[in-house]
Motif scaffolding. Structure first.
Motif, PDB file in Angstrom:
ATOM      1  N   UNK A 122       7.193  -2.412 -12.290  1.00  0.00           N
ATOM      2  CA  UNK A 122       7.500  -2.616 -13.702  1.00  0.00           C
ATOM      3  C   UNK A 122       8.307  -3.893 -13.901  1.00  0.00           C
TER       4      UNK A 122
ATOM      5  N   UNK B  39       7.802  -6.947 -16.586  1.00  0.00           N
ATOM      6  CA  UNK B  39       8.816  -7.286 -17.589  1.00  0.00           C
ATOM      7  C   UNK B  39       9.227  -8.741 -17.478  1.00  0.00           C
TER       8      UNK B  39
ATOM      9  N   UNK C  76       2.496  -6.680 -24.268  1.00  0.00           N
ATOM     10  CA  UNK C  76       2.468  -6.495 -22.818  1.00  0.00           C
ATOM     11  C   UNK C  76       3.544  -5.500 -22.401  1.00  0.00           C
TER      12      UNK C  76
ATOM     13  N   UNK D  19       2.376  -1.925 -23.178  1.00  0.00           N
ATOM     14  CA  UNK D  19       1.397  -1.437 -22.200  1.00  0.00           C
ATOM     15  C   UNK D  19       2.097  -1.134 -20.871  1.00  0.00           C
TER      16      UNK D  19
ATOM     17  N   UNK E 110       5.256  -0.342 -20.264  1.00  0.00           N
ATOM     18  CA  UNK E 110       6.103   0.860 -20.316  1.00  0.00           C
ATOM     19  C   UNK E 110       5.250   2.118 -20.373  1.00  0.00           C
ATOM     20  N   UNK E 111       4.084   2.028 -21.029  1.00  0.00           N
ATOM     21  CA  UNK E 111       3.187   3.190 -21.049  1.00  0.00           C
ATOM     22  C   UNK E 111       2.694   3.490 -19.630  1.00  0.00           C
ATOM     23  N   UNK E 112       2.279   2.427 -18.920  1.00  0.00           N
ATOM     24  CA  UNK E 112       1.651   2.621 -17.624  1.00  0.00           C
ATOM     25  C   UNK E 112       2.659   3.110 -16.577  1.00  0.00           C
ATOM     26  N   UNK E 113       3.881   2.551 -16.640  1.00  0.00           N
ATOM     27  CA  UNK E 113       4.865   2.897 -15.615  1.00  0.00           C
ATOM     28  C   UNK E 113       5.776   4.037 -16.055  1.00  0.00           C
ATOM     29  N   UNK E 114       5.625   4.466 -17.307  1.00  0.00           N
ATOM     30  CA  UNK E 114       6.543   5.457 -17.840  1.00  0.00           C
ATOM     31  C   UNK E 114       6.291   6.850 -17.296  1.00  0.00           C
TER      32      UNK E 114
ATOM     33  N   UNK F 189       2.165   8.882 -18.600  1.00  0.00           N
ATOM     34  CA  UNK F 189       1.021   7.989 -18.836  1.00  0.00           C
ATOM     35  C   UNK F 189      -0.218   8.708 -19.359  1.00  0.00           C
TER      36      UNK F 189
END
Lengths: 104, 396, 160
Positions: free
Chosen positions: A5, A9, A45, A48, A50-54, A57
């Motif tokens: 992540x 970032x 970006x 996306x 934060x969604x993927x690594x949150x 998911x």
């Protein structure tokens, strides 16, 4: 090894700063719009990433927000560029330094 | 099952080629697999491009009551090779005041989307080069880069004819992209998927044992197909919508300052764009690789796909040989005043058809809706009612 | 998704963005912006949001870039490319980047690796869009219509 992540970032922060550079550093109205677009893209970006690594998911909230923000960015670009054309018709320039009076 | 084997021969051949890689590292497999797909698509369409470029001239010749190319090889079939050599050895001229980088990149930007768009079309059973979930969206996403390429060509040439041609081309492509995409929506709505494979799958089978379930045989499908085909004509800059490169008005539009091989790449991109649009039309409305009758299913699926593609390409050429060029303002008016409302009506008709459970009631209702809107539009858009009889002052 | 591919695309995207922000000629800047947007779409593909990547290409390359290019043509004046930087802005941008990067590096919980998920299908996005997000969708539709009309009114030639 897969990206973390943090990497996402950092890239997004760099993109945002480049957008800021264009928006604050240039004097041409279209460059300022380009800068705003870049900043919005950096925000997307982030959504996306934060969604993927949150933690959740499976729940596509980040994707939804990104889609809506792309739609809004498109509307913003259309209106912004229309404003640039309208102002250009009036002042015959696109240098924001010269847009310094309210009277027509 | 020899029929099955012939049908899958290319898939089997690809697996045979991949079997050489059994000992190779894991990551090599997908790369080689995609390279095989890419070279297959490129090879087939390069050959088709060569064939069509000579066939087009032959057919146009027939339509105009002359022979067409018949000197090089049997029936002039080697003409494309001669043309290729000629274009290769021609001097590549770059205008002195041109924007060199943009001028160089424009043909590449033009060809790449056309080739990419060809990747998502299913050419036969299990024969999609790049099968992704959002295939149709991918097609239009890469297709929209063509406008920028046209602009780059016009701008990079630093020539007023190029710029005028590019502006015309972009205006017309942007206007017709809307009906092009909106006419795809009914199909996507009915199938419930953006994947080209699923769309072809949904058109499988035969009602009453003989009538194929292609979308072109429903009222909304027929209307959407016609609208899609007309928009496709515009998107690939073909007659009667070739105003961007109208040679009698603005030389050759955005291609004025290109010569030699760069011009050849523009030519290639135009034809590849034509193949891509026709291929998508076949996939969406004409049942993809499905045979028109159950008896004919012995013939392999890819043969059917390419037969349908060839038919559409023939119609493209036929139209070119028949219709004169339209005027710019007529083209734009047609897009916004007729194509757009009709495209939206197609969505409505498809929805009605769907909620009447695809039966006779839905058939009649959607036909009725389409007819009413069509008649209303043709009534309101009649241009001739305000015109008085033409008088000639200088001629006669 | 390997780190090498990720970083090379990141370099491409950031180079495109930097060129879009700093080039002298507006047209070149607009074309570099397209490169940056394409790189960003690739990121979305990498992160498993195929649909967003496709929408990104579709909207930005197909619509926004063409709009920008058209505006540049309509407002073109050779002598006024407004070169040069407002150095205050540059300093602010660098400072913001430094601050953001420092914060991101200092936060320990960010070095997580993406969990494995099943791919997000277009169908699922459509279902969510039509159930949970139906009101935002309508609002965006309204906003786009308003923007369309607004842009038209703004650029319409005044009748004299």
């Amino acid at each position: 090894m897969t990206p973390t992540l943090q990497l996402c970032l950092i890239i997004s922060a760099a993109l945002f700063s480049i957008g800021l550079l264009a928006a604050l550093g240039r004097r041409h109205a279209i460059f300022i719009l380009i800068g705003i677009e870049l900043m919005l893209a950096a925000a997307n970006l982030n959504f996306i990433a934060f969604w993927r690594f949150g933690p959740e998911p499976q729940n596509p909230t980040g994707v939804m927000v990104a889609i809506f923000s792309i739609a809004i960015a498109a509307a913003e670009a259309a209106v912004g560029l229309a404003l640039v054309i309208a102002v250009y018709r009036h002042y015959r320039t696109t240098n924001v330094r010269r847009f310094n009076q309210l009277k027509g | 099952m020899t029929g099955e084997r012939v049908d899958q021969i290319f898939v089997v051949a690809k697996h045979w080629l991949l079997s050489f890689l059994n000992g190779a590292p894991e990551w090599l497999q997908p790369i080689v697999s995609s390279l095989i797909n890419i070279s297959a698509v490129l090879g087939v369409f390069m050959a088709l491009f060569a064939l069509i470029s000579v066939l087009e001239r032959k057919i146009l010749g027939r339509i105009q009551n002359r022979y067409g190319p018949n000197r090089v090889g049997p029936f002039g079939l080697f003409q494309p090779i001669a043309d290729g050599i000629k274009l290769l050895i021609k001097e590549d001229i770059v205008p002195a005041r041109a924007d060199k980088v943009v001028h160089f990149l424009a043909p590449i930007m033009m060809a790449v989307p056309a080739i990419l768009a060809l990747g998502v079309i299913p050419y036969g059973r299990n024969m999609t080069a790049f099968s992704i979930d959002g295939g149709i969206l991918f097609f239009f996403a890469v297709g929209s880069a063509t406008e920028l390429a046209v602009f780059m060509a016009g701008w990079g040439s630093n020539n007023k004819f190029s710029m005028l041609g590019a502006m015309r081309a972009i205006a017309q492509m942007v206007s017709y992209e809307l009906p092009l995409i909106i006419t795809v929506l009914p199909v996507v709505m009915i199938v419930g998927s953006l994947s080209a494979d699923a769309i072809v799958q949904a058109q499988a089978g035969y009602s009453h044992g003989f009538a194929p379930r292609w979308f072109v045989f429903t009222p909304w499908g027929a209307a959407a197909f016609l609208l899609f085909f007309v928009s496709g004509l515009v998107e690939s800059n073909r007659t009667p919508f070739d105003v961007p490169e109208g040679e009698s008005e603005i030389v050759a539009g955005h291609m004025t300052e290109y010569s030699g091989f760069k011009y050849a790449i523009f030519f290639l991109a135009e034809y590849f764009g034509m193949f891509a649009v026709s291929g998508l039309a076949v996939t969406l409305f004409l049942g993809g690789w499905h045979a028109p009758l159950p008896v004919l299913e012995i013939i392999p699926s890819y043969v059917w796909f390419f037969a349908k593609l060839a038919t559409l390409l023939f119609v493209f050429i036929w139209i070119r040989g028949t219709l004169p060029r339209m005027r710019v303002d007529h083209v734009m008016n047609f897009a916004w005043k007729f194509m757009m409302p009709m495209a939206f009506t197609c969505i409505l008709a498809a929805a009605v058809w769907h909620y009447q459970a695809h039966g006779l009631g839905g058939w009649l209702w959607s036909l009725g809706i389409l007819l009413v809107v069509y008649l209303a539009l043709s009534r309101f858009l009649r241009a001739d009612k305000n015109l008085s009889a033409r008088t000639y002052r200088f001629a006669e | 998704m390997s780190v090498a591919a990720f970083i090379s695309i990141a370099i491409l995207t950031l180079a495109g963005a930097l060129a879009a922000a700093c080039l002298r000629k507006l047209i070149h800047a607009a074309l570099c912006l397209v490169v940056a947007f394409l790189g960003l779409a690739t990121f979305y593909f990498f992160l498993g949001a195929e649909f967003v990547g496709l929408v990104q290409v579709f909207v930005y390359v197909g619509a926004v870039a063409v709009l920008i290019v058209f505006t540049i043509l309509l407002t073109r004046r050779e002598d006024e490319d407004a070169a040069g930087f407002n150095w205050g802005g540059v300093i602010v941008a660098v400072a913001v980047f430094a601050g953001l990067a420092w914060t991101i590096m200092k936060t320990p919980s960010l070095s997580v690796v993406a969990p494995v998920i099943e791919p997000l299908t277009v169908k699922r996005i459509g279902e969510v869009l039509m159930t949970n997000y139906v009101w935002p969708l309508q609002c965006v539709g309204l906003l786009l219509t308003a923007a369309l009309i607004g842009a038209l009114v703004l650029v319409m030639e005044e009748k004299r």
